[in-house]
Write a protein that holds these residues in place. Structure first.
Motif, PDB file in Angstrom:
ATOM      1  N   VAL A 158       0.846  -1.194   0.000  1.00  0.00           N
ATOM      2  CA  VAL A 158       0.000   0.000   0.000  1.00  0.00           C
ATOM      3  C   VAL A 158       0.881   1.242   0.000  1.00  0.00           C
ATOM      4  CG1 VAL A 158      -1.737   1.306   1.277  1.00  0.00           C
ATOM      5  CG2 VAL A 158      -1.874  -1.191   1.186  1.00  0.00           C
ATOM      6  N   LEU A 159       0.570   2.193  -0.912  1.00  0.00           N
ATOM      7  CA  LEU A 159       1.297   3.450  -1.004  1.00  0.00           C
ATOM      8  C   LEU A 159       0.301   4.597  -1.010  1.00  0.00           C
ATOM      9  CD1 LEU A 159       3.131   2.559  -4.365  1.00  0.00           C
ATOM     10  CD2 LEU A 159       3.823   1.775  -2.105  1.00  0.00           C
ATOM     11  N   LEU A 160       0.694   5.727  -0.476  1.00  0.00           N
ATOM     12  CA  LEU A 160      -0.132   6.930  -0.554  1.00  0.00           C
ATOM     13  C   LEU A 160       0.643   7.986  -1.333  1.00  0.00           C
ATOM     14  CD1 LEU A 160      -2.877   8.104   0.292  1.00  0.00           C
ATOM     15  CD2 LEU A 160      -1.719   9.149   2.253  1.00  0.00           C
ATOM     16  N   LEU A 161       0.124   8.337  -2.506  1.00  0.00           N
ATOM     17  CA  LEU A 161       0.808   9.261  -3.402  1.00  0.00           C
ATOM     18  C   LEU A 161       0.063  10.579  -3.489  1.00  0.00           C
ATOM     19  CD1 LEU A 161       1.435   6.714  -6.307  1.00  0.00           C
ATOM     20  CD2 LEU A 161       3.016   7.323  -4.459  1.00  0.00           C
ATOM     21  N   THR A 162       0.783  11.649  -3.754  1.00  0.00           N
ATOM     22  CA  THR A 162       0.135  12.940  -3.970  1.00  0.00           C
ATOM     23  C   THR A 162      -0.730  12.860  -5.226  1.00  0.00           C
ATOM     24  OG1 THR A 162       2.138  13.662  -5.128  1.00  0.00           O
ATOM     25  CG2 THR A 162       1.886  14.338  -2.832  1.00  0.00           C
ATOM     26  N   TYR A 163      -1.831  13.578  -5.212  1.00  0.00           N
ATOM     27  CA  TYR A 163      -2.742  13.606  -6.355  1.00  0.00           C
ATOM     28  C   TYR A 163      -2.349  14.746  -7.283  1.00  0.00           C
ATOM     29  CZ  TYR A 163      -7.035  14.264  -9.048  1.00  0.00           C
ATOM     30  OH  TYR A 163      -7.936  14.405 -10.072  1.00  0.00           O
ATOM     31  N   LEU A 164      -2.225  14.432  -8.569  1.00  0.00           N
ATOM     32  CA  LEU A 164      -1.888  15.457  -9.553  1.00  0.00           C
ATOM     33  C   LEU A 164      -3.141  15.828 -10.344  1.00  0.00           C
ATOM     34  CD1 LEU A 164       1.471  14.040 -10.999  1.00  0.00           C
ATOM     35  CD2 LEU A 164       1.167  15.754  -9.206  1.00  0.00           C
ATOM     36  N   PRO A 165      -3.484  17.108 -10.412  1.00  0.00           N
ATOM     37  CA  PRO A 165      -4.666  17.527 -11.168  1.00  0.00           C
ATOM     38  C   PRO A 165      -4.426  17.452 -12.668  1.00  0.00           C
ATOM     39  CG  PRO A 165      -3.498  19.444 -10.346  1.00  0.00           C
ATOM     40  CD  PRO A 165      -2.793  18.248  -9.772  1.00  0.00           C
ATOM     41  N   GLY A 166      -5.503  17.409 -13.418  1.00  0.00           N
ATOM     42  CA  GLY A 166      -5.392  17.409 -14.873  1.00  0.00           C
ATOM     43  C   GLY A 166      -6.192  16.294 -15.507  1.00  0.00           C
ATOM     44  N   ASN A 167      -6.300  16.357 -16.827  1.00  0.00           N
ATOM     45  CA  ASN A 167      -6.953  15.310 -17.611  1.00  0.00           C
ATOM     46  C   ASN A 167      -5.900  14.439 -18.265  1.00  0.00           C
ATOM     47  OD1 ASN A 167      -9.786  15.822 -17.353  1.00  0.00           O
ATOM     48  ND2 ASN A 167      -9.523  17.640 -18.625  1.00  0.00           N
ATOM     49  N   THR A 168      -6.253  13.181 -18.508  1.00  0.00           N
ATOM     50  CA  THR A 168      -5.349  12.327 -19.263  1.00  0.00           C
ATOM     51  C   THR A 168      -5.402  12.733 -20.739  1.00  0.00           C
ATOM     52  OG1 THR A 168      -7.069  10.664 -19.631  1.00  0.00           O
ATOM     53  CG2 THR A 168      -5.668  10.389 -17.678  1.00  0.00           C
ATOM     54  N   ILE A 169      -4.340  12.422 -21.453  1.00  0.00           N
ATOM     55  CA  ILE A 169      -4.266  12.713 -22.888  1.00  0.00           C
ATOM     56  C   ILE A 169      -5.472  12.120 -23.619  1.00  0.00           C
ATOM     57  CG2 ILE A 169      -2.978  12.151 -25.005  1.00  0.00           C
ATOM     58  CD1 ILE A 169      -1.540  14.250 -23.522  1.00  0.00           C
ATOM     59  N   SER A 170      -5.968  10.992 -23.125  1.00  0.00           N
ATOM     60  CA  SER A 170      -7.076  10.300 -23.783  1.00  0.00           C
ATOM     61  C   SER A 170      -8.361  11.122 -23.805  1.00  0.00           C
ATOM     62  CB  SER A 170      -7.344   8.957 -23.082  1.00  0.00           C
ATOM     63  OG  SER A 170      -7.768   9.170 -21.741  1.00  0.00           O
ATOM     64  N   LYS A 171      -8.433  12.176 -22.988  1.00  0.00           N
ATOM     65  CA  LYS A 171      -9.675  12.953 -22.883  1.00  0.00           C
ATOM     66  C   LYS A 171      -9.634  14.287 -23.621  1.00  0.00           C
ATOM     67  CE  LYS A 171     -11.087  10.931 -18.459  1.00  0.00           C
ATOM     68  NZ  LYS A 171     -11.396  11.200 -17.042  1.00  0.00           N
ATOM     69  N   ILE A 172      -8.546  14.552 -24.349  1.00  0.00           N
ATOM     70  CA  ILE A 172      -8.442  15.831 -25.066  1.00  0.00           C
ATOM     71  C   ILE A 172      -8.091  15.589 -26.525  1.00  0.00           C
ATOM     72  CG2 ILE A 172      -7.669  17.010 -22.953  1.00  0.00           C
ATOM     73  CD1 ILE A 172      -4.866  17.140 -24.470  1.00  0.00           C
ATOM     74  N   SER A 173      -8.160  16.647 -27.318  1.00  0.00           N
ATOM     75  CA  SER A 173      -7.700  16.588 -28.704  1.00  0.00           C
ATOM     76  C   SER A 173      -6.236  17.009 -28.719  1.00  0.00           C
ATOM     77  CB  SER A 173      -8.527  17.521 -29.586  1.00  0.00           C
ATOM     78  OG  SER A 173      -9.870  17.097 -29.649  1.00  0.00           O
ATOM     79  N   VAL A 174      -5.361  16.095 -29.102  1.00  0.00           N
ATOM     80  CA  VAL A 174      -3.934  16.416 -29.073  1.00  0.00           C
ATOM     81  C   VAL A 174      -3.547  17.250 -30.291  1.00  0.00           C
ATOM     82  CG1 VAL A 174      -3.164  14.475 -27.668  1.00  0.00           C
ATOM     83  CG2 VAL A 174      -3.430  14.164 -30.120  1.00  0.00           C
ATOM     84  N   GLU A 231      -2.155  29.073 -21.260  1.00  0.00           N
ATOM     85  CA  GLU A 231      -2.622  30.431 -21.567  1.00  0.00           C
ATOM     86  C   GLU A 231      -2.847  30.649 -23.069  1.00  0.00           C
ATOM     87  OE1 GLU A 231       1.721  30.025 -21.414  1.00  0.00           O
ATOM     88  OE2 GLU A 231       0.117  29.664 -19.952  1.00  0.00           O
ATOM     89  N   SER A 232      -2.289  29.773 -23.910  1.00  0.00           N
ATOM     90  CA  SER A 232      -2.421  29.946 -25.362  1.00  0.00           C
ATOM     91  C   SER A 232      -3.640  29.229 -25.934  1.00  0.00           C
ATOM     92  CB  SER A 232      -1.159  29.439 -26.066  1.00  0.00           C
ATOM     93  OG  SER A 232      -1.030  28.036 -25.908  1.00  0.00           O
ATOM     94  N   GLY A 233      -4.417  28.597 -25.058  1.00  0.00           N
ATOM     95  CA  GLY A 233      -5.582  27.862 -25.533  1.00  0.00           C
ATOM     96  C   GLY A 233      -5.295  26.395 -25.822  1.00  0.00           C
ATOM     97  N   GLY A 234      -4.040  25.991 -25.655  1.00  0.00           N
ATOM     98  CA  GLY A 234      -3.662  24.590 -25.830  1.00  0.00           C
ATOM     99  C   GLY A 234      -3.566  23.890 -24.492  1.00  0.00           C
ATOM    100  N   HIS A 235      -2.664  22.927 -24.397  1.00  0.00           N
ATOM    101  CA  HIS A 235      -2.474  22.195 -23.145  1.00  0.00           C
ATOM    102  C   HIS A 235      -0.988  22.071 -22.834  1.00  0.00           C
ATOM    103  CE1 HIS A 235      -6.606  20.877 -24.085  1.00  0.00           C
ATOM    104  NE2 HIS A 235      -6.725  20.700 -22.780  1.00  0.00           N
ATOM    105  N   ARG A 236      -0.688  22.011 -21.546  1.00  0.00           N
ATOM    106  CA  ARG A 236       0.680  21.742 -21.091  1.00  0.00           C
ATOM    107  C   ARG A 236       0.673  20.467 -20.260  1.00  0.00           C
ATOM    108  NH1 ARG A 236       1.073  22.733 -15.758  1.00  0.00           N
ATOM    109  NH2 ARG A 236      -0.544  24.046 -14.812  1.00  0.00           N
ATOM    110  N   ILE A 237       1.781  19.780 -20.246  1.00  0.00           N
ATOM    111  CA  ILE A 237       1.901  18.543 -19.465  1.00  0.00           C
ATOM    112  C   ILE A 237       1.939  18.906 -17.981  1.00  0.00           C
ATOM    113  CG2 ILE A 237       3.366  16.549 -18.977  1.00  0.00           C
ATOM    114  CD1 ILE A 237       4.397  16.824 -21.902  1.00  0.00           C
ATOM    115  N   SER A 238       1.042  18.301 -17.208  1.00  0.00           N
ATOM    116  CA  SER A 238       0.956  18.614 -15.779  1.00  0.00           C
ATOM    117  C   SER A 238       1.245  17.415 -14.887  1.00  0.00           C
ATOM    118  CB  SER A 238      -0.441  19.157 -15.444  1.00  0.00           C
ATOM    119  OG  SER A 238      -1.443  18.186 -15.709  1.00  0.00           O
ATOM    120  N   GLY A 239       1.429  16.244 -15.484  1.00  0.00           N
ATOM    121  CA  GLY A 239       1.677  15.077 -14.652  1.00  0.00           C
ATOM    122  C   GLY A 239       2.191  13.879 -15.440  1.00  0.00           C
ATOM    123  N   ILE A 240       3.099  13.132 -14.812  1.00  0.00           N
ATOM    124  CA  ILE A 240       3.586  11.849 -15.337  1.00  0.00           C
ATOM    125  C   ILE A 240       3.344  10.844 -14.224  1.00  0.00           C
ATOM    126  CG2 ILE A 240       5.571  10.587 -16.262  1.00  0.00           C
ATOM    127  CD1 ILE A 240       6.899  13.419 -16.627  1.00  0.00           C
TER     128      ILE A 240
END
Length: 364
Positions: A110-126, A225-234
């Motif tokens: 069992v591990l407790l990890l910090t939660y990273l906000p954001g959507n997965t790539i699968s949920k946006i238009s790349v 800020e440009s209307g696109g997306h930035r990587i927020s989590g791995i």
């Protein structure tokens, strides 16, 4: 050895959070997982977390899990958006819990990890720019991982790990699960191509520690800020192994192709980002096409096999198949020469345009 996916209830999660971490959950919901069990937990005391419970088989190797968490922490310290582990109130990063989830009493890590906000790539238009950034980030992650120090790094030499691309020939043992489907002929041919064109050149690949699962479900993004997306989590370092740089690139291309309307173009954009950081050598370039196909075959075959073992998790396990089968046929029918032409011309053009823009803006 059968791998048992844990089936902890929410009440058991509450008990674990209180007993191990002295935290009281104010919100709990399950998160998807290929082989483990993940819960989003918000604590009344503040903070958002992911409680991760490893499957019974992986729980037998705590040293591997410790290396993976060290890698996450090391990358985080060096500016990458990765999770970090919260220790138990006694100071342990990993807790071993014995419980019966319906398979008899088993030990689960069992591990407790910090939660990273954001959507997965699968949920946006790349976009092309995001695919470029993903290739760039993948190369930077692997370069940084070469500086990771840990007394048990040798556990990453997972020679029998079926998801290691070096074990592509072992997929032959799973081919019968396709039961005469058209895909079966393609997979058989890809395995042969791997043995004849990749294996002899592997000695020229550059070795490294790789994340090995930079998928459309393991990269998080947020609007920029440009209307696109930035990587927020791995996320999800469970596949880490000692492999080759080119494997990471092939895996990243494969997963990003799943999320694009014109998947063949994707390889060139991810490749452009990768080569802006870490240019390929000639052997790596020559094997990229077969390695991407090998990734697809690996994912499609093993997902189908795992559904036969864990039918209750079919929706998640088969997420690759929706578009994967179509893309494999498309790649195979186009052939190596045509696909490489698209990939390498796209990469060269994108990097030329990027250099021009940076020179024009004065950032170069």
């Amino acid at each position: 050895m059968k791998r048992h996916q844990p089936k902890f209830s929410q009440s058991q999660v509450v008990e674990l959070m209180q007993r191990l971490y002295r935290l009281t959950p104010s919100e709990i919901h399950s998160l998807p997982s290929y082989k483990d069990q993940n819960f989003y937990v918000a604590a009344s005391e503040g903070g958002e977390y992911v409680l991760k419970i490893l499957n019974s088989q992986d729980s037998k190797n705590p040293a591997l899990t410790d290396v993976q968490m060290s890698a996450m922490s090391f990358l985080h310290q060096n500016g990458f958006p990765t999770q970090t582990a919260r220790p138990t109130f006694t100071g342990q990063l990993i807790s071993q819990e014995e419980i019966d989830c319906g398979y008899g009493c088993q030990t689960y890590l069992v591990l407790l990890l910090t939660y990273l906000p954001g959507n997965t790539i699968s949920k946006i238009s790349v976009t092309p720019q995001l695919l470029y950034e993903i290739g760039k980030m993948a190369a930077k992650v692997d370069i940084m991982l070469q500086e990771l120090e840990h007394p048990h790094l040798s556990v990453l030499q997972r020679d029998n790990y079926i998801w290691n691309l070096s074990n592509t020939p072992l997929l032959e043992a799973y081919i019968d699960i396709l039961d005469g489907e058209p895909l079966q002929k393609v997979v058989t041919s890809v395995i042969h191509q791997y043995q004849t064109s990749v294996t002899p050149k592997r000695c020229n690949f550059r070795k490294c520690t790789i994340h090995a699962d930079l998928s459309d479900l393991n990269i998080l993004v947020q609007p920029d800020e440009s209307g696109g997306h930035r990587i927020s989590g791995i996320i999800d370092f469970g596949g880490m192994n000692s492999g080759y740089f080119i494997y990471e690139l092939a895996i990243s291309i494969m997963f990003m192709m799943l999320e694009h309307q014109t998947p063949i173009e994707v390889g060139g954009l991810v490749l452009a980002g990768w080569e802006s950081v870490f240019p390929l050598n000639e052997s790596e370039k020559d094997c990229l096409y077969v390695l991407v196909l090998s990734c697809f075959c690996q994912s499609l075959l093993l997902s189908r096999y795992n559904v036969s073992q864990n039918p209750e998790n079919e929706e998640y396990l088969m997420s690759t198949s929706k578009n994967g089968i179509r893309i494999v046929h498309q790649l195979w029918e186009l052939g190596k020469e045509e696909v490489e032409k698209v990939w390498f011309q796209t990469a060269a053009q994108f990097n030329d345009e990027d250099k021009h823009e940076r020179r024009y803006s004065g950032s170069e």
